[in-house]
Design a protein around this motif. Structure first.
Motif, PDB file in Angstrom:
ATOM      1  N   LEU A  51       0.817  -1.208   0.000  1.00  0.00           N
ATOM      2  CA  LEU A  51       0.000   0.000   0.000  1.00  0.00           C
ATOM      3  C   LEU A  51       0.854   1.263   0.000  1.00  0.00           C
ATOM      4  O   LEU A  51       0.488   2.265  -0.614  1.00  0.00           O
ATOM      5  CB  LEU A  51      -0.969  -0.024   1.183  1.00  0.00           C
ATOM      6  CG  LEU A  51      -2.054  -1.098   1.070  1.00  0.00           C
ATOM      7  CD1 LEU A  51      -2.824  -1.229   2.377  1.00  0.00           C
ATOM      8  CD2 LEU A  51      -2.999  -0.804  -0.081  1.00  0.00           C
ATOM      9  N   PHE A  61       0.547   4.064  -2.963  1.00  0.00           N
ATOM     10  CA  PHE A  61       0.192   5.452  -2.734  1.00  0.00           C
ATOM     11  C   PHE A  61       1.366   6.424  -2.830  1.00  0.00           C
ATOM     12  O   PHE A  61       1.171   7.631  -2.719  1.00  0.00           O
ATOM     13  CB  PHE A  61      -0.550   5.597  -1.408  1.00  0.00           C
ATOM     14  CG  PHE A  61      -1.955   5.056  -1.507  1.00  0.00           C
ATOM     15  CD1 PHE A  61      -2.891   5.682  -2.295  1.00  0.00           C
ATOM     16  CD2 PHE A  61      -2.310   3.905  -0.849  1.00  0.00           C
ATOM     17  CE1 PHE A  61      -4.167   5.192  -2.423  1.00  0.00           C
ATOM     18  CE2 PHE A  61      -3.588   3.396  -0.957  1.00  0.00           C
ATOM     19  CZ  PHE A  61      -4.529   4.040  -1.748  1.00  0.00           C
ATOM     20  N   ALA A  74      -0.866   6.768  -8.232  1.00  0.00           N
ATOM     21  CA  ALA A  74      -2.238   6.422  -7.856  1.00  0.00           C
ATOM     22  C   ALA A  74      -2.966   7.551  -7.142  1.00  0.00           C
ATOM     23  O   ALA A  74      -4.117   7.854  -7.452  1.00  0.00           O
ATOM     24  CB  ALA A  74      -2.245   5.165  -6.990  1.00  0.00           C
ATOM     25  N   VAL A  75      -2.339   8.163  -6.167  1.00  0.00           N
ATOM     26  CA  VAL A  75      -2.997   9.233  -5.414  1.00  0.00           C
ATOM     27  C   VAL A  75      -3.324  10.406  -6.323  1.00  0.00           C
ATOM     28  O   VAL A  75      -4.387  11.013  -6.209  1.00  0.00           O
ATOM     29  CB  VAL A  75      -2.119   9.695  -4.233  1.00  0.00           C
ATOM     30  CG1 VAL A  75      -2.693  10.925  -3.571  1.00  0.00           C
ATOM     31  CG2 VAL A  75      -2.003   8.578  -3.218  1.00  0.00           C
ATOM     32  N   VAL A 111      -6.574   9.920  -8.743  1.00  0.00           N
ATOM     33  CA  VAL A 111      -7.913  10.055  -8.164  1.00  0.00           C
ATOM     34  C   VAL A 111      -8.441  11.482  -8.306  1.00  0.00           C
ATOM     35  O   VAL A 111      -9.531  11.681  -8.856  1.00  0.00           O
ATOM     36  CB  VAL A 111      -7.938   9.579  -6.695  1.00  0.00           C
ATOM     37  CG1 VAL A 111      -9.287   9.839  -6.057  1.00  0.00           C
ATOM     38  CG2 VAL A 111      -7.576   8.103  -6.623  1.00  0.00           C
ATOM     39  N   LEU A 150      -7.768   2.858  -8.077  1.00  0.00           N
ATOM     40  CA  LEU A 150      -8.279   2.431  -6.774  1.00  0.00           C
ATOM     41  C   LEU A 150      -9.059   1.126  -6.904  1.00  0.00           C
ATOM     42  O   LEU A 150      -8.968   0.256  -6.039  1.00  0.00           O
ATOM     43  CB  LEU A 150      -9.147   3.518  -6.145  1.00  0.00           C
ATOM     44  CG  LEU A 150      -8.421   4.785  -5.723  1.00  0.00           C
ATOM     45  CD1 LEU A 150      -9.371   5.741  -5.014  1.00  0.00           C
ATOM     46  CD2 LEU A 150      -7.222   4.472  -4.842  1.00  0.00           C
ATOM     47  N   ILE A 160      -7.782   0.149   1.386  1.00  0.00           N
ATOM     48  CA  ILE A 160      -7.475   1.167   0.371  1.00  0.00           C
ATOM     49  C   ILE A 160      -7.931   2.539   0.857  1.00  0.00           C
ATOM     50  O   ILE A 160      -7.183   3.520   0.798  1.00  0.00           O
ATOM     51  CB  ILE A 160      -8.153   0.823  -0.978  1.00  0.00           C
ATOM     52  CG1 ILE A 160      -7.617  -0.493  -1.538  1.00  0.00           C
ATOM     53  CG2 ILE A 160      -7.986   1.969  -1.983  1.00  0.00           C
ATOM     54  CD1 ILE A 160      -6.142  -0.505  -1.835  1.00  0.00           C
ATOM     55  N   GLY A 161      -9.158   2.636   1.344  1.00  0.00           N
ATOM     56  CA  GLY A 161      -9.679   3.924   1.806  1.00  0.00           C
ATOM     57  C   GLY A 161      -8.912   4.477   2.992  1.00  0.00           C
ATOM     58  O   GLY A 161      -8.578   5.666   3.035  1.00  0.00           O
ATOM     59  N   HIS A 212      -5.450   5.478   1.805  1.00  0.00           N
ATOM     60  CA  HIS A 212      -5.565   6.628   0.900  1.00  0.00           C
ATOM     61  C   HIS A 212      -5.725   7.921   1.691  1.00  0.00           C
ATOM     62  O   HIS A 212      -5.141   8.949   1.342  1.00  0.00           O
ATOM     63  CB  HIS A 212      -6.741   6.436  -0.065  1.00  0.00           C
ATOM     64  CG  HIS A 212      -6.874   7.538  -1.057  1.00  0.00           C
ATOM     65  ND1 HIS A 212      -8.052   8.184  -1.283  1.00  0.00           N
ATOM     66  CD2 HIS A 212      -5.961   8.126  -1.866  1.00  0.00           C
ATOM     67  CE1 HIS A 212      -7.865   9.130  -2.192  1.00  0.00           C
ATOM     68  NE2 HIS A 212      -6.613   9.114  -2.559  1.00  0.00           N
ATOM     69  N   ALA A 217      -3.576  11.300   1.132  1.00  0.00           N
ATOM     70  CA  ALA A 217      -4.378  12.160   0.266  1.00  0.00           C
ATOM     71  C   ALA A 217      -3.872  13.596   0.152  1.00  0.00           C
ATOM     72  O   ALA A 217      -4.077  14.239  -0.861  1.00  0.00           O
ATOM     73  CB  ALA A 217      -5.832  12.156   0.722  1.00  0.00           C
ATOM     74  N   ARG A 244      -1.522  15.805  -0.977  1.00  0.00           N
ATOM     75  CA  ARG A 244      -0.356  15.761  -1.852  1.00  0.00           C
ATOM     76  C   ARG A 244       0.726  16.748  -1.430  1.00  0.00           C
ATOM     77  O   ARG A 244       1.903  16.540  -1.661  1.00  0.00           O
ATOM     78  CB  ARG A 244      -0.817  16.059  -3.291  1.00  0.00           C
ATOM     79  CG  ARG A 244       0.214  15.805  -4.340  1.00  0.00           C
ATOM     80  CD  ARG A 244      -0.310  16.166  -5.705  1.00  0.00           C
ATOM     81  NE  ARG A 244      -0.707  17.549  -5.832  1.00  0.00           N
ATOM     82  CZ  ARG A 244       0.140  18.560  -5.973  1.00  0.00           C
ATOM     83  NH1 ARG A 244       1.428  18.352  -6.002  1.00  0.00           N
ATOM     84  NH2 ARG A 244      -0.294  19.792  -6.084  1.00  0.00           N
TER      85      ARG A 244
END
Length: 198
Positions: A92, A96, A100-101, A104, A128, A162-163, A166, A170, A172
């Motif tokens: 994970l 991330f 991937a991040v 989204v 995701l 995942i949530g 994430h 999240a 950034r």
């Protein structure tokens, strides 16, 4: 770049340029001009290979989602080795800290991109969705090996993992979570179904 000069693997060059911009500057900075400038080619090159910019972005997102196949295979092969928490933490974190991040918010940011993706990707958010399938397959393998409870609902645990992770990644612009923060989050989600020494 002068006209008439051949560009090798132009689609990949443009996708790589888009990924660098997305990771560095976020989805609002992703324009056709920014991508071609980053790729070192004329703006027309992008439009010769894609119908329009949203068509380019849709293919970019799908390409990045399919790149997870190797990561999914590696995670499945890790079943039965190390610890479940360590394997999930590593996978994970790798997921991330990749594009991937950034994908989204890009998908959320652009209505036309979402509409185009729906034509070939009917449910969920690309990357995701792939990640949840990857984690569910791994958890199922660990359940089959007896390292998770026989009644562990892996199809529910995977999106929870995942949530949860994430949310840690999240922001950034903020500091990325360290391995211990990810490990604590993973442990919280799976602790009730683990059947191995912690």
């Amino acid at each position: 770049m002068p006209t008439g000069v051949a560009i090798r693997d132009v689609r990949q060059q443009l996708f790589d340029a888009a990924e660098r911009i997305l990771l560095r500057d976020g989805p609002s900075a992703l324009t056709s001009r920014a991508v071609t400038t980053e790729a070192g080619c004329a703006k027309g090159v992008l439009h010769r290979h894609f119908d329009d910019f949203d068509g380019f972005l849709a293919e970019f997102v799908v390409d990045r989602a399919h790149r997870m196949d190797a990561q999914a295979a590696a995670l499945r092969e890790a079943a039965g080795t190390g610890t479940v928490v360590d394997n999930l933490t590593s996978a994970l974190t790798a997921l991330f800290t990749s594009v991937a991040v950034a994908v989204v918010p890009l998908v959320i940011f652009r209505d036309e991109l979402r509409a185009r993706l729906r034509r070939t990707w009917p449910a969920g958010v690309p990357v995701l969705t792939e990640a949840a399938e990857m984690v569910a397959a791994y958890l199922a393998a660990e359940r089959d090996l007896g390292r998770l409870a026989a009644d562990a609902e892996v199809d529910g645990l995977a999106p929870m993992l995942i949530g949860t992770v994430h949310l840690l990644f999240a922001d950034r612009t903020g500091t990325r979570p360290d391995a211990e923060a990810v490990r604590r989050a993973v442990t919280t989600v799976v602790t009730g179904v683990l059947r191995e020494p912690r």
